[in-house]
Design an enzyme around this catalytic site. Sequence first.
Site, PDB file in Angstrom:
ATOM      1  N   ARG A 229       1.379  -4.840  -7.652  1.00  0.00           N
ATOM      2  CA  ARG A 229       1.192  -6.246  -7.291  1.00  0.00           C
ATOM      3  C   ARG A 229       0.514  -7.028  -8.403  1.00  0.00           C
ATOM      4  O   ARG A 229       0.098  -8.170  -8.210  1.00  0.00           O
ATOM      5  CB  ARG A 229       0.356  -6.341  -6.000  1.00  0.00           C
TER       6      ARG A 229
ATOM      7  N   GLU B 111       9.244   0.379  -5.296  1.00  0.00           N
ATOM      8  CA  GLU B 111       9.967   0.443  -4.024  1.00  0.00           C
ATOM      9  C   GLU B 111      10.704   1.764  -3.852  1.00  0.00           C
ATOM     10  O   GLU B 111      10.783   2.302  -2.751  1.00  0.00           O
ATOM     11  CB  GLU B 111      10.943  -0.731  -3.904  1.00  0.00           C
TER      12      GLU B 111
ATOM     13  N   LEU C  52       6.488  14.566  -5.719  1.00  0.00           N
ATOM     14  CA  LEU C  52       6.721  13.373  -4.891  1.00  0.00           C
ATOM     15  C   LEU C  52       7.769  13.624  -3.815  1.00  0.00           C
ATOM     16  O   LEU C  52       7.777  12.977  -2.773  1.00  0.00           O
ATOM     17  CB  LEU C  52       7.181  12.201  -5.769  1.00  0.00           C
TER      18      LEU C  52
ATOM     19  N   TYR D 159      17.224  -2.175   2.407  1.00  0.00           N
ATOM     20  CA  TYR D 159      15.792  -2.469   2.362  1.00  0.00           C
ATOM     21  C   TYR D 159      15.327  -2.750   0.935  1.00  0.00           C
ATOM     22  O   TYR D 159      14.688  -3.766   0.652  1.00  0.00           O
ATOM     23  CB  TYR D 159      14.940  -1.332   2.949  1.00  0.00           C
TER      24      TYR D 159
ATOM     25  N   ASP E 263      11.941  -2.394   6.770  1.00  0.00           N
ATOM     26  CA  ASP E 263      11.655  -0.962   6.704  1.00  0.00           C
ATOM     27  C   ASP E 263      11.093  -0.506   8.048  1.00  0.00           C
ATOM     28  O   ASP E 263      11.141  -1.238   9.026  1.00  0.00           O
ATOM     29  CB  ASP E 263      10.670  -0.674   5.557  1.00  0.00           C
TER      30      ASP E 263
ATOM     31  N   CYS F   4      -0.776  -2.819  12.809  1.00  0.00           N
ATOM     32  CA  CYS F   4       0.219  -2.486  13.828  1.00  0.00           C
ATOM     33  C   CYS F   4       0.778  -1.092  13.545  1.00  0.00           C
ATOM     34  O   CYS F   4       1.966  -0.893  13.335  1.00  0.00           O
ATOM     35  CB  CYS F   4       1.330  -3.530  13.817  1.00  0.00           C
TER      36      CYS F   4
ATOM     37  N   CYS G 195      -5.310  -8.139  14.927  1.00  0.00           N
ATOM     38  CA  CYS G 195      -3.976  -8.618  14.564  1.00  0.00           C
ATOM     39  C   CYS G 195      -3.924 -10.151  14.544  1.00  0.00           C
ATOM     40  O   CYS G 195      -4.364 -10.801  15.490  1.00  0.00           O
ATOM     41  CB  CYS G 195      -2.940  -8.095  15.550  1.00  0.00           C
TER      42      CYS G 195
ATOM     43  N   CYS H 248       2.059 -11.677  20.958  1.00  0.00           N
ATOM     44  CA  CYS H 248       2.780 -10.395  20.851  1.00  0.00           C
ATOM     45  C   CYS H 248       3.190  -9.941  22.257  1.00  0.00           C
ATOM     46  O   CYS H 248       2.337  -9.610  23.089  1.00  0.00           O
ATOM     47  CB  CYS H 248       1.905  -9.338  20.186  1.00  0.00           C
TER      48      CYS H 248
END
Length: 442
Positions: free
Chosen positions: A31, A43, A86, A126, A144, A198, A208, A214
């Site tokens: 990021r 990703e 991995l 995705y 996802d 969540c 949340c 919700c």
Amino acid sequence: MTQLSLEQKKEMYGQNLLEWYHHIQRDLPWRKNHDPYRIWVSEIMLQQTRVDTVIPYFNAFISKFPTVKVLAEAPEEEVLKCWEGLGYYSRARNLQAGAKMVMELHHGQMPTTKEEVAALKGVGPYTCGAIMSIAYNEPIPAVDGNVMRVISRFFALDDDIAKPSTRIKLEKLVETMIPQGQARYFNQALMELGALICTPKSPNCLLCPVMEHCEARLQGREHELPIKSKAKKARVEYRVAAIVEGQGEHAGKVLVRQRPAEGLLAGMWELPHVLVADEQAAVLYESELKEQPELGRAIAEELHTQHGLLVRPRQWFCDQDHIFSHIRWNMRFFIADSDPEQLTRLEALEFGSNESSPLAGINADESNLQEVAAGLAADGLKGTPSSAALVAEKPMDYTANENRQSSKNELRFIAQKDMDSLPFPNLFLKILQKYWQSKGEA
DNA sequence: TAGCCGTGGCG
DNA sequence: TCGCCAAGGCT
């Protein structure tokens, strides 16, 4: 309690979620900027893999392959080595294949359209959405497992999220929820919410940002949603492996082989092993005696018929379970001596008598495993392996590996330091480390 | 559609 | 120990 229309709910959802995300978002290495190459790598690594696991791999990978060009031109073995541990190793192979596509089709520049990105090897719906939204801020959904769970709960949807059709349905819904110009943050915020609040088991609804509307929570169903059909249980396989110790010029080394270019653990290196038929394995593995002659014979026979090597199982080393997504390996490892002459089965036949075979003259009193080796040598002379019934697997085509440098090096004796350059799956990494450690202590 | 494809953490 | 789960894709 105010009742909102669907459109009002979506509007509220985006605003609350974005405000929450800008406040709590984690500081993650991918990021740092919006470089599409870094987003792509992250990703792929994050597919079915936890953030905490990915972080060190991502940093090391970007250091070693800082650009698409460097990645495209690297030897595949180096890429796999960076992926070691991995899992899902075809991701690494596909990523590099994708990098080569970028070089050839896009002059080394990351593609910028949805269609071009989706065409890259290993990039599905995705990952395409994630790259397009996070790198380019394009309003394309990235649905996802997190997003399916979060959205299923918010709207109290009873669709089975294990079904591909549900993902399609949710993509269409999420697409209508993306706030104008905020795709980059909205998509990441949805996943962040699923990862931090969540969560699957015990959602922390009180923290949340969208708890007021919700539906799952309002109906008291947050623990039963989303609906997800159960996965099939992994099948069990019993396998025998050998740690073959080299002699002569290979003294201090161990025999390893590279797996075929397709299928399970493709292109990775391993200790030689073979599948044992279930019925026999059940009996042999449950015996008090670890050094079952039949098991030693099975792996010796495998190395003989598959690779033309004669080895002599010497002693039991350890048992090790390993669970893949769909297979459970119950493995037994033997230490084995290699034949100093690298005698092939054919050459054994030419010797014509037990006396001239290096495996002849074994003192049968030493251990029953040596009886196995003697028996194997006799089998070689007769040409009728008596342990074939134990081996429950068709031979793999180790010669079909496109990464091999010649048709004869699918087997290799390696020293401990050679493990720095060859990629091993974790199972064999652990066993080999344990082995070298035992040698160091001896 | 359903099976294949890794690994580690957690309740 | 066991089952589930984690920023899926391919065939």
